[in-house]
Scaffold this motif. Structure first.
Motif, short mmCIF file in Angstrom:
data_model
loop_
_atom_site.label_atom_id
_atom_site.label_comp_id
_atom_site.label_asym_id
_atom_site.label_seq_id
_atom_site.Cartn_x
_atom_site.Cartn_y
_atom_site.Cartn_z
N ALA A 1 0.86 -1.21 0.31
CA ALA A 1 -0.46 0.08 0.17
C ALA A 1 1.17 1.27 -0.43
N ARG A 2 0.23 2.36 -0.53
CA ARG A 2 1.16 3.34 -0.81
C ARG A 2 -0.17 4.62 -0.50
N LEU A 3 0.57 5.91 0.55
CA LEU A 3 0.08 7.00 0.64
C LEU A 3 0.20 7.97 -0.68
N ASP A 4 -0.77 8.92 -1.18
CA ASP A 4 0.36 9.73 -1.82
C ASP A 4 1.29 10.95 -1.42
N ARG A 5 1.04 10.95 0.08
CA ARG A 5 1.64 11.50 0.61
C ARG A 5 1.74 11.74 2.20
N ASP A 6 2.43 12.01 3.26
CA ASP A 6 2.09 11.71 4.25
C ASP A 6 2.08 13.03 5.50
N ARG A 7 2.61 14.13 5.25
CA ARG A 7 1.79 15.72 5.41
C ARG A 7 0.75 16.56 4.97
N PRO B 1 -5.80 19.22 8.41
CA PRO B 1 -7.35 19.59 8.61
C PRO B 1 -8.19 19.35 6.85
N GLY B 2 -8.28 18.66 6.56
CA GLY B 2 -9.64 18.75 6.16
C GLY B 2 -9.18 18.08 4.45
N GLU B 3 -8.26 18.04 4.85
CA GLU B 3 -7.79 17.59 3.60
C GLU B 3 -7.52 16.15 3.12
N THR B 4 -8.05 15.79 1.42
CA THR B 4 -8.10 14.69 0.81
C THR B 4 -7.25 14.00 0.34
N VAL B 5 -6.87 12.31 0.45
CA VAL B 5 -6.00 11.43 0.06
C VAL B 5 -5.73 10.64 -0.46
N GLY B 6 -5.53 10.88 -0.92
CA GLY B 6 -5.54 9.27 -2.32
C GLY B 6 -4.22 7.87 -1.61
N VAL B 7 -4.83 6.95 -1.20
CA VAL B 7 -4.53 5.56 -0.88
C VAL B 7 -3.97 4.74 -2.16
N THR B 8 -3.05 3.95 -2.47
CA THR B 8 -3.55 2.97 -3.04
C THR B 8 -2.96 1.36 -2.76
N VAL B 9 -3.48 0.58 -3.22
CA VAL B 9 -3.25 -0.60 -2.13
C VAL B 9 -3.32 -1.58 -2.62
N ARG C 1 -1.78 7.18 12.92
CA ARG C 1 -1.29 5.96 12.56
C ARG C 1 -3.02 6.06 11.46
N LEU C 2 -2.28 5.42 10.10
CA LEU C 2 -3.41 5.17 9.28
C LEU C 2 -3.13 3.15 8.40
N GLU D 1 -2.75 -6.50 6.62
CA GLU D 1 -3.02 -5.23 6.83
C GLU D 1 -2.13 -4.40 6.36
N ARG D 2 -1.81 -3.29 6.16
CA ARG D 2 -0.80 -2.50 6.12
C ARG D 2 -1.29 -0.57 6.89
N SER D 3 0.11 -0.38 7.80
CA SER D 3 -0.29 1.01 8.15
C SER D 3 0.43 2.66 7.49
N PHE D 4 0.39 3.18 7.82
CA PHE D 4 1.54 4.15 7.87
C PHE D 4 1.05 5.36 8.80
N ALA D 5 2.06 6.11 8.66
CA ALA D 5 2.57 6.71 9.71
C ALA D 5 2.07 8.50 9.62
N VAL D 6 0.88 9.20 9.51
CA VAL D 6 0.56 9.98 9.36
C VAL D 6 0.40 11.57 9.73
N HIS D 7 1.35 12.51 9.03
CA HIS D 7 1.30 13.50 10.21
C HIS D 7 0.65 14.64 9.98
N VAL D 8 -0.02 15.79 10.75
CA VAL D 8 -1.66 16.26 10.75
C VAL D 8 -0.67 17.00 11.18
N ARG D 9 -0.49 18.68 10.51
CA ARG D 9 -0.19 20.03 10.82
C ARG D 9 -1.15 20.82 9.79
N GLU D 10 -1.77 21.88 10.58
CA GLU D 10 -2.70 22.60 10.14
C GLU D 10 -1.59 24.52 9.33
#
Length: 691
Positions: A530-536, A539-547, A575-576, A676-685
């Motif tokens: 699995a891969r996130l389009d970005r990990d930073r 709030p309110g943002e949509t992120v794409g996920v490829t599995v 963690r997503l 299962e696959r997990s990612f560290a996600v950093h949320v910053r305004e």
């Protein structure tokens, strides 16, 4: 040969009543305090009954005979000779040991199904003039034995103890109440533990364990379970003589339960042997076209309407009837003139007060084995009800007035197998707290295997409804991949056991309606990347996920989805996770532990249904958020101010439980997802922006 008198009792056939399912709800008497066993010299204190042999009269070398059915319905005699009397083998209990030189018993030894066979002793004069089957007084019941024994040694339960079991049912007609299932909770927990062990041995997938894990958290790990697992045994026959073993201990014989296929028998044995029952394969299920409490024609020359329960005859306890005939088999010891039937000489399930059908039966044959032999038998016609089940044996009452003492639940199953026409199977399953969850499940398994075995690669889709008393019901819609018949056990036994063996309300299973469809392919896929389009993110943002998933037997596929971060999420590291149904349920329970806190039957039904409603053919994206709420019981108070939350949730109370919100995204699929696959996600305004 002239057998001892069989005391007057009414017999009748209830096939039509069982077929129509008109048996009323189970009612049994309030438990009465049975008198203690008599000392050895007081064996004839019961008045108005035929005299029996007093224990202080018995001495080694006395001769006599026993009665049993070796084949069909004919009661035959076999010679016995007293070996010894062991007084006070248990508190205020004695046991008589006899041996037999009968060639049939020398070939088979003690056979499961002979439990209850009456043993009669002659006086010295009678021994000189009588043939087996003539004269004598009743000593007791064939009840105990040793596995792997070279000679046919028989442990006899004295008749005086058994007659006291019969006395315990007198007067219960006026004080009957609904049989209470709540006392079976300990056995329900042990059943789940046995299923867990079987699942480990079979390397069952996390998806297959979904219902089992959920039931365990409610029935075993929940706050109401307490320390019951360490308590003494309840409702099982201690030390029943197993199908296998070295036979070093004297134990009651297991009671044989003739089932259909060897696979069904092997699935049942670990669950039933602790109860004193031995599942034995009888050669295959009944034809799909039959729907009758008799799973085949009676033996040649047998008139079912004229056959009645009598000493030495087969006593059958029907458990499932309809397209199959499953019945516990034993032998009648004595029939008293008031219609009381005594049998087995040891417990059936050992629960004291009970309510079970009591029927005539027949023996197909005895299977002689090196460790312990057994009878393969069938039931014929119900004669009444078993009302007492104690250490010295069982006692029932013949007559139509006993019919409202037991109940049954209708089970209907539509089966669609690959390459076969659809079939509908119909059964009735006896209502019993220890047996109903397993019996209803095995009816479904028998239906599934009635036509042919499942393909090696298969997916089973099971849907329908489980109905309980007082209007409660559960909806079932699941899929099991490659688990075979065992998968149905994992899907059905946990929720039924949880509902019927709860500590709040006395519930009974009242009906099962299922649809089972088998697809000849493994509809499952493993998450391999699995891969996130970005990990930073903000709030309110949509992120794409490829599995990337790897379906069984097919090339790796790519699944594209997305998830939106709530606008009110505070800055932080999260963690997503991307997973299948089983990991999703685990994440949900971690975030919301109050889901497993139940304090009423409505809470319990909701908790069980929540797990049953999880879509197995879906992919789940989850992220645990830090916004805490407080739950009072199962009710969530998610938007209270922090000051109010602190007031409700205090260290000195367990009423309120803090929980975290769980961000969820469900992606429907056409296969079950594992891994299962997990990612560290950093949320910053972003600086300078306001929410």
């Amino acid at each position: 040969m002239k057998y001892p008198p069989r005391y007057a009792a009414t017999s009748f056939t209830l096939a039509a009543a069982l077929f129509a399912g008109v048996v009323s709800p189970a009612v049994v008497a309030e438990a009465a305090t049975a008198p203690g066993p008599a000392p050895a010299g007081e064996a004839n204190v019961v008045e108005d009954h035929p005299p029996i042999v007093a224990l202080d009269e018995v001495r080694p070398g006395m001769k006599g005979y026993g009665l049993t059915v070796f084949r069909g319905t004919e009661i035959e005699a076999f010679r016995v000779e007293v070996l010894s009397v062991i007084h006070m083998s248990q508190p205020q209990r004695s046991i008589v040991w006899v041996e037999s030189d009968d060639e049939r018993l020398r070939h088979s030894g003690a056979a499961q199904g002979m439990s209850g066979s009456p043993i009669y002793l002659w006086t010295d004069d009678e021994a000189e003039t009588h043939e087996p089957g003539e004269g004598g007084r009743l000593l007791g019941a064939f009840a105990f034995g040793y596995a792997m024994n070279k000679d046919p040694m028989i442990g006899v339960q004295p008749a005086v103890y058994m007659r006291r079991v019969g006395e315990a049912i007198d007067g219960r007609g006026a004080g009957r109440r609904l049989a209470d299932h709540r006392g079976a909770g300990l056995h329900g927990r042990r059943t789940l533990q046995q299923l867990e062990q079987m699942a480990r041995q079979r390397n069952t997938s996390a998806l297959g364990r979904l219902q089992l894990d959920a039931a365990r958290s409610l029935l075993i790990d929940g706050p109401e379970a307490g320390d019951a697992l360490g308590e003494a045994r309840q409702g099982s026959a201690p030390g029943a003589l197993p199908t296998d073993g070295d036979g070093g201990d004297v134990r009651p014989l297991l009671l044989p339960l003739s089932v259909g296929s060897p696979e069904v028998a092997s699935l049942l044995r670990p669950l039933l042997e602790p109860l004193g029952l031995a599942a034995v394969a009888s050669g295959g299920p009944a034809p799909a076209s039959r729907f009758s409490p008799v799973a085949g024609p009676p033996p040649e020359g047998v008139n079912i309407d004229e056959l009645t329960l009598e000493p030495g005859g087969v006593l059958s306890v029907p458990l499932i009837w309809g397209n199959v005939d499953w019945a516990i088999a034993g032998t009648v010891t004595e029939v008293l003139d008031d219609g009381t039937v005594l049998a087995f000489g040891h417990p059936m399930l050992g629960e004291g007060v009970t309510a079970m059908p009591m029927a005539t039966g027949h023996v197909h044959f005895i299977v002689p084995r090196l460790n312990i032999s057994f009878k393969v038998s069938g039931s014929l016609a119900v004669q009444g009800a078993i009302l007492a089940d104690e250490m010295a044996g069982i006692a029932g009452r013949m007559g139509e007035s006993s019919l409202d003492s037991f109940a049954s639940a209708p089970v209907s199953i539509d089966v669609q197998l690959p390459g076969s026409e659809p079939h509908t199977f119909n059964y009735h399953v006896v209502d019993h707290p220890l047996l109903t969850p397993t019996l209803a499940t095995m009816a479904a398994i028998e239906s599934l295997l009635a036509q042919h075995d499942l393909p090696v690669e298969h997916t089973l889709h099971l849907a329908g409804q489980l109905d309980f008393s007082d209007g409660h019901s559960l909806e079932l819609d699941s899929m099991m991949v490659g688990e075979g018949a065992f998968g149905i056990m994992l899907e059905m036994i946990p929720p039924v056991a949880t509902m019927t063996q709860n500590p709040w309300q006395n519930l009974h299973l009242t009906g099962v309606s299922l649809r089972a469809e088998v697809v000849p392919e493994m509809q499952v896929a493993q998450i391999v990347g699995a891969r996130l389009d970005r990990d930073r993110l903000e709030p309110g943002e949509t992120v794409g996920v490829t599995v990337w998933i790897e379906p069984w037997g097919r090339p790796i596929e790519q699944v594209r989805t997305q998830i939106t971060i709530p606008s009110n999420v505070p800055d932080g590291d999260y963690r997503l996770s991307v997973s299948g149904a089983s990991r999703y349920v685990q994440a949900l329970n971690r975030a919301r532990p109050h889901r497993q806190h139940v304090r009423s039957i409505d809470d319990l039904r909701e908790a069980v249904q929540q797990t049953m409603s999880v879509n197995r053919s879906a992919m789940y994206l989850t992220m645990e958020l830090p916004q805490q709420g407080v739950a009072v019981g199962r009710r969530e108070l998610a938007h209270l101010p922090s000051s109010r939350q602190a007031m409700i949730h205090r260290p000195t109370t367990t009423v309120a439980t803090p929980f975290n919100q769980l961000l969820e995204q469900v992606v429907p699929m056409d296969v079950a997802i594992e891994g299962e696959r997990s990612f560290a996600v950093h949320v910053r305004e972003e600086r300078g922006r306001s929410r």
